[in-house]
Scaffold this motif. Structure first.
Motif, mmCIF file in Angstrom:
data_model
loop_
_atom_site.group_PDB
_atom_site.id
_atom_site.type_symbol
_atom_site.label_atom_id
_atom_site.label_comp_id
_atom_site.label_asym_id
_atom_site.label_seq_id
_atom_site.Cartn_x
_atom_site.Cartn_y
_atom_site.Cartn_z
ATOM 1 N N LEU A 1 -6.539 5.740 -4.069
ATOM 2 C CA LEU A 1 -5.311 6.260 -3.474
ATOM 3 C C LEU A 1 -5.257 7.789 -3.564
ATOM 4 O O LEU A 1 -4.819 8.463 -2.629
ATOM 5 N N LEU A 2 -5.696 8.335 -4.668
ATOM 6 C CA LEU A 2 -5.715 9.786 -4.817
ATOM 7 C C LEU A 2 -6.652 10.434 -3.795
ATOM 8 O O LEU A 2 -6.338 11.485 -3.227
ATOM 9 N N ALA A 3 -7.790 9.796 -3.564
ATOM 10 C CA ALA A 3 -8.736 10.331 -2.574
ATOM 11 C C ALA A 3 -8.112 10.328 -1.180
ATOM 12 O O ALA A 3 -8.274 11.292 -0.406
ATOM 13 N N THR A 4 -7.388 9.262 -0.850
ATOM 14 C CA THR A 4 -6.729 9.192 0.454
ATOM 15 C C THR A 4 -5.635 10.251 0.565
ATOM 16 O O THR A 4 -5.527 10.951 1.576
ATOM 17 N N LEU A 5 -4.825 10.378 -0.482
ATOM 18 C CA LEU A 5 -3.752 11.370 -0.480
ATOM 19 C C LEU A 5 -4.307 12.788 -0.445
ATOM 20 O O LEU A 5 -3.706 13.685 0.148
ATOM 21 N N GLU A 6 -5.473 12.992 -1.043
ATOM 22 C CA GLU A 6 -6.106 14.309 -0.987
ATOM 23 C C GLU A 6 -6.529 14.646 0.442
ATOM 24 O O GLU A 6 -6.356 15.778 0.905
ATOM 25 N N SER A 7 -7.062 13.670 1.162
ATOM 26 C CA SER A 7 -7.488 13.913 2.542
ATOM 27 C C SER A 7 -6.310 14.240 3.449
ATOM 28 O O SER A 7 -6.467 14.889 4.483
ATOM 29 N N SER B 1 0.833 -1.203 0.000
ATOM 30 C CA SER B 1 0.000 0.000 0.000
ATOM 31 C C SER B 1 0.868 1.254 0.000
ATOM 32 O O SER B 1 0.571 2.221 -0.708
ATOM 33 N N VAL B 2 1.936 1.226 0.797
ATOM 34 C CA VAL B 2 2.850 2.373 0.843
ATOM 35 C C VAL B 2 3.520 2.558 -0.513
ATOM 36 O O VAL B 2 3.625 3.684 -1.027
ATOM 37 N N GLU B 3 3.991 1.471 -1.107
ATOM 38 C CA GLU B 3 4.657 1.546 -2.404
ATOM 39 C C GLU B 3 3.719 2.094 -3.472
ATOM 40 O O GLU B 3 4.118 2.902 -4.327
ATOM 41 N N ARG B 4 2.471 1.682 -3.432
ATOM 42 C CA ARG B 4 1.499 2.179 -4.399
ATOM 43 C C ARG B 4 1.237 3.668 -4.200
ATOM 44 O O ARG B 4 1.146 4.423 -5.176
ATOM 45 N N ALA B 5 1.125 4.103 -2.951
ATOM 46 C CA ALA B 5 0.887 5.519 -2.678
ATOM 47 C C ALA B 5 2.066 6.362 -3.156
ATOM 48 O O ALA B 5 1.880 7.438 -3.748
ATOM 49 N N ILE B 6 3.284 5.869 -2.906
ATOM 50 C CA ILE B 6 4.476 6.592 -3.364
ATOM 51 C C ILE B 6 4.516 6.637 -4.887
ATOM 52 O O ILE B 6 4.873 7.660 -5.482
ATOM 53 N N SER B 7 4.128 5.553 -5.541
ATOM 54 C CA SER B 7 4.125 5.535 -7.004
ATOM 55 C C SER B 7 3.140 6.556 -7.568
ATOM 56 O O SER B 7 3.383 7.159 -8.610
#
Length: 269
Positions: A47-53, A10-16
């Protein structure tokens, strides 16, 4: 163990997803992120929604496009403020840029490239973008040549087995590069004239830490016509060496030491 692997993934995907914004385009669609990362559209959207929050990305309410948010700026600022080279060089580089009207840049080596810690633009060398955080090739820049002096010839060849050409003036031959570096070591500074970009030039000097090792480098850069090395090389080289020495002293350097160049691991990724 399965839970750890899932969390790591999950972390690797968020960083990507965040790295997808390094391509140069300021705003991306969900589909652009999915394509850049190889993730499914639904996964990328989630992932974008999570990173936006978390304020790592922002979504334009009209276009629906995503761009980087404020959280990366906060992290970057903290990282820079904690870096000893950045702390010691910031004011010195700023004064140098203001005094000469040229660009003043400080960078360190990261792998086979140089990484800008800071840059200031002078009135005669304006830029429309920030260099901090960017990476450039070692062999085609004045700063990079200074950083290569920390390695022995075998280490340099292992690090850059095939120097890439960027302009007709880029040094792509190892023997020629070694001659250039030997000259830089002898006189205490390196020059670069249109080797990375046409109509640009720079003069650079190494920065050393308390052990005497080269840990960074400082350059004065700008348009070729303003740098005017045939007329200004002595003036600019003296200025950049004095500024680099001041930073080195701030890092604890007390004078020349007989140190062997840093070796480079032979293994390649």
């Amino acid at each position: 163990m399965a839970s750890d692997q899932s969390n790591n993934q999950s972390v690797e995907r968020a960083i990507s997803v965040l790295r997808a914004f390094l391509t140069g385009r300021p705003e991306l669609r969900v589909s652009d992120v999915a394509k850049a990362t190889g993730l499914g559209t639904s996964t990328a959207s989630r992932l974008l929604a999570t990173l936006e929050s978390l304020e790592f990305v922002e979504r334009d309410p009209i276009s629906g496009l995503y761009r980087l948010g404020t959280a990366p700026i906060t992290l970057g600022g903290v990282a820079l403020n904690q870096d000893p080279v950045h702390r010691e060089s910031r004011q010195i580089a700023q004064d140098l840029a203001a005094g000469l009207g040229l660009g003043a840049n400080v960078a360190v080596r990261r792998g086979d490239s140089m990484f800008y810690l800071l840059n200031f633009e002078g009135r005669q060398a304006p830029r429309s973008y920030v260099l901090t955080g960017q990476r450039k090739p070692l062999h085609a820049t004045g700063i990079g040549k200074c950083l290569l002096l920390a390695l022995d010839p075998a280490g340099r060849r292992a690090l850059i087995p095939e120097p890439r050409g960027f302009t007709p003036y880029t040094i792509t031959d190892h023997d020629r590069l070694e001659e250039e570096l030997a000259e830089a070591a002898r006189r205490g500074y390196a020059t670069e004239v249109e080797e990375l970009a046409l109509s640009r030039a720079c003069v650079a000097a190494p920065i050393r830490d308390a052990s005497g090792a080269i840990v960074a480098a400082l350059s004065i850069s700008g348009p070729l016509s303003v740098i005017d090395l045939p007329a200004r090389e002595e003036e600019l080289s003296r200025a950049v060496i004095e500024a680099a020495d001041s930073i080195s002293i701030g890092l604890g350097y007390v004078g020349p030491m007989s140190l062997a160049p840093e070796p480079v691991a032979r293994s390649r990724r």
